[in-house]
Motif scaffolding. Structure first.
Motif, PDB file in Angstrom:
ATOM      1  N   UNK A  73      58.850 -14.824  50.154  1.00  0.00           N
ATOM      2  CA  UNK A  73      59.041 -12.983  49.849  1.00  0.00           C
ATOM      3  C   UNK A  73      60.033 -13.108  48.999  1.00  0.00           C
ATOM      4  N   UNK A  74      61.041 -13.911  48.729  1.00  0.00           N
ATOM      5  CA  UNK A  74      62.431 -13.309  47.864  1.00  0.00           C
ATOM      6  C   UNK A  74      61.755 -13.811  46.608  1.00  0.00           C
ATOM      7  N   UNK A  75      61.897 -15.215  47.225  1.00  0.00           N
ATOM      8  CA  UNK A  75      61.043 -16.133  46.114  1.00  0.00           C
ATOM      9  C   UNK A  75      60.252 -16.316  45.030  1.00  0.00           C
ATOM     10  N   UNK A  76      59.167 -16.220  45.620  1.00  0.00           N
ATOM     11  CA  UNK A  76      57.899 -16.063  45.297  1.00  0.00           C
ATOM     12  C   UNK A  76      57.245 -14.501  44.552  1.00  0.00           C
ATOM     13  N   UNK A  77      56.750 -13.170  43.969  1.00  0.00           N
ATOM     14  CA  UNK A  77      57.178 -12.434  43.949  1.00  0.00           C
ATOM     15  C   UNK A  77      55.436 -12.042  44.121  1.00  0.00           C
ATOM     16  N   UNK A  78      54.451 -12.965  43.970  1.00  0.00           N
ATOM     17  CA  UNK A  78      53.273 -12.607  44.130  1.00  0.00           C
ATOM     18  C   UNK A  78      52.663 -13.061  45.792  1.00  0.00           C
ATOM     19  N   UNK A  79      54.584 -12.787  46.606  1.00  0.00           N
ATOM     20  CA  UNK A  79      53.293 -13.900  47.836  1.00  0.00           C
ATOM     21  C   UNK A  79      53.481 -13.024  48.792  1.00  0.00           C
ATOM     22  N   UNK A  80      53.525 -11.446  48.932  1.00  0.00           N
ATOM     23  CA  UNK A  80      53.724 -10.423  49.281  1.00  0.00           C
ATOM     24  C   UNK A  80      52.532 -10.220  49.637  1.00  0.00           C
ATOM     25  N   UNK A  81      51.197 -10.371  48.223  1.00  0.00           N
ATOM     26  CA  UNK A  81      49.774 -10.227  48.143  1.00  0.00           C
ATOM     27  C   UNK A  81      49.461 -10.658  48.875  1.00  0.00           C
ATOM     28  N   UNK A  82      49.627 -12.535  48.644  1.00  0.00           N
ATOM     29  CA  UNK A  82      49.227 -13.307  48.946  1.00  0.00           C
ATOM     30  C   UNK A  82      49.080 -13.276  50.899  1.00  0.00           C
ATOM     31  N   UNK A  83      50.053 -12.395  51.741  1.00  0.00           N
ATOM     32  CA  UNK A  83      50.252 -12.647  52.334  1.00  0.00           C
ATOM     33  C   UNK A  83      49.158 -11.189  53.143  1.00  0.00           C
ATOM     34  N   UNK A  84      49.039 -10.538  52.456  1.00  0.00           N
ATOM     35  CA  UNK A  84      47.914  -9.254  52.595  1.00  0.00           C
ATOM     36  C   UNK A  84      46.510  -9.361  52.497  1.00  0.00           C
ATOM     37  N   UNK A  85      46.130 -10.762  51.907  1.00  0.00           N
ATOM     38  CA  UNK A  85      44.939 -11.121  51.638  1.00  0.00           C
ATOM     39  C   UNK A  85      44.115 -12.376  52.966  1.00  0.00           C
ATOM     40  N   UNK A  86      45.482 -12.823  53.194  1.00  0.00           N
ATOM     41  CA  UNK A  86      45.279 -14.164  53.591  1.00  0.00           C
ATOM     42  C   UNK A  86      45.815 -14.424  54.564  1.00  0.00           C
ATOM     43  N   UNK A  87      44.812 -15.301  55.657  1.00  0.00           N
ATOM     44  CA  UNK A  87      44.847 -16.176  57.245  1.00  0.00           C
ATOM     45  C   UNK A  87      46.856 -15.700  57.163  1.00  0.00           C
ATOM     46  N   UNK A  88      47.321 -15.937  58.344  1.00  0.00           N
ATOM     47  CA  UNK A  88      48.026 -16.253  57.964  1.00  0.00           C
ATOM     48  C   UNK A  88      48.495 -17.840  59.137  1.00  0.00           C
ATOM     49  N   UNK A  89      47.322 -18.077  59.918  1.00  0.00           N
ATOM     50  CA  UNK A  89      47.400 -19.285  60.965  1.00  0.00           C
ATOM     51  C   UNK A  89      46.088 -19.982  61.024  1.00  0.00           C
ATOM     52  N   UNK A  90      44.855 -19.432  61.215  1.00  0.00           N
ATOM     53  CA  UNK A  90      43.775 -20.184  61.228  1.00  0.00           C
ATOM     54  C   UNK A  90      42.760 -19.951  59.980  1.00  0.00           C
ATOM     55  N   UNK A  91      42.598 -20.487  59.389  1.00  0.00           N
ATOM     56  CA  UNK A  91      41.790 -20.639  58.296  1.00  0.00           C
ATOM     57  C   UNK A  91      40.247 -19.661  58.357  1.00  0.00           C
ATOM     58  N   UNK A  92      40.829 -19.280  57.358  1.00  0.00           N
ATOM     59  CA  UNK A  92      39.025 -17.476  57.153  1.00  0.00           C
ATOM     60  C   UNK A  92      39.750 -17.420  55.967  1.00  0.00           C
ATOM     61  N   UNK A  93      37.928 -17.270  55.200  1.00  0.00           N
ATOM     62  CA  UNK A  93      37.508 -16.378  53.883  1.00  0.00           C
ATOM     63  C   UNK A  93      39.405 -15.237  53.598  1.00  0.00           C
ATOM     64  N   UNK A  94      40.076 -15.295  52.773  1.00  0.00           N
ATOM     65  CA  UNK A  94      40.532 -14.377  52.875  1.00  0.00           C
ATOM     66  C   UNK A  94      39.808 -12.816  52.439  1.00  0.00           C
ATOM     67  N   UNK A  95      39.886 -11.819  52.698  1.00  0.00           N
ATOM     68  CA  UNK A  95      40.454 -10.928  52.009  1.00  0.00           C
ATOM     69  C   UNK A  95      39.999 -10.291  50.582  1.00  0.00           C
ATOM     70  N   UNK A  96      39.352  -9.702  50.345  1.00  0.00           N
ATOM     71  CA  UNK A  96      39.128  -9.132  48.691  1.00  0.00           C
ATOM     72  C   UNK A  96      40.337  -8.868  48.308  1.00  0.00           C
TER      73      UNK A  96
END
Length: 258
Positions: A235-258
């Protein structure tokens, strides 16, 4: 050899090996070597228990091959990932925070790693000292889980290494392949791997003990040394990571949110 003696001797060997790694890092000032050695040590414990267990030879051979190959692959991957590079951010953070007491605390941390490896190895121990073989169906199930888990983790590692090696993606967030469906697919498949030994233990009174390693590994990765530290850094080193966290499952592979 009794199960108790196999377990105690295995713990002693791993504790000694990690003490040697600690001594080496006193000179190199890079604690990252503990990661591949820890994985190799777990693979060693699988082979150690398989060598001296009392289960039928077919079960012990399968255990030694599965556990040994898993530990060798993961340890070798971590070794080449860390070789010639600065100390991992996790250990560099410990070094800064621990200050003058860093050497003593790092030794305690390495020995804690030895204890964790030993606790995880109880799944190997139950299989190595079981009475009789598991059924052919259960053995096949264990192998199938192992293949899916190790292949999944290997593919996730390969995809991430390719992403990092591409100059065009420097500073970006990997959302390719399995990383599109999980922020930590390697962690998911690593936890899944430990379930492969449960079918091999079914039929014994202590088969449920083989579930414990999967629970411990998932807890370590999700709550302790894996996701929290890594994602705080990302989160500190990649500005786009916060959005990645909002759209992508943390652990279990799952289709990403739109």
């Amino acid at each position: 050899m009794t199960p108790a003696f196999a377990a105690i001797s295995g713990l002693a060997i791993v504790a000694l090996v990690l003490a040697l790694v600690w001594a080496i890092q006193l000179k190199t000032r890079n604690a990252g070597m503990v990661d591949p050695v820890w994985s190799w040590s777990l693979g060693f414990l699988a082979v150690w228990y398989a060598s001296f267990g009392t289960a039928p030879v077919e079960t012990r051979l399968l255990l030694g091959v599965l556990g040994g190959l898993w530990g060798f692959r993961l340890g070798t991957h971590l070794y080449f990932r860390n070789a010639g590079k600065p100390e991992d951010a996790r250990y560099a953070k410990f070094r800064r925070e621990w200050g003058d007491s860093v050497n003593l605390k790092m030794f305690g941390f390495f020995q804690f790693q030895a204890l964790i490896a030993w606790l995880l190895s109880v799944g190997f121990l139950v299989v190595a000292f079981r009475d009789g073989n598991a059924s052919v169906l259960l053995m096949a199930l264990g192998v199938a889980i192992w293949v899916i888990a190790v292949a999944g983790e290997g593919i996730a590692d390969w995809q991430m290494e390719r992403f990092k090696a591409d100059p065009a993606t420097k500073g970006q967030v990997c959302q390719r392949g399995l990383w599109r469906y999980s922020r930590h697919p390697n962690y998911f498949f690593e936890s899944m791997h430990w379930l492969a030994y449960v079918p091999l233990a079914i039929g014994t009174g202590l088969w449920w003990v083989a579930i414990i390693p999967a629970a411990i590994m998932a807890w370590l990765l999700l709550k302790m040394s894996g996701v929290p530290i890594l994602e705080a850094h990302m989160v500190q080193s990649r500005p786009a990571y916060a959005d990645y966290m909002r759209t992508t499952s943390m652990f279990i592979p799952w289709p990403p949110k739109s």
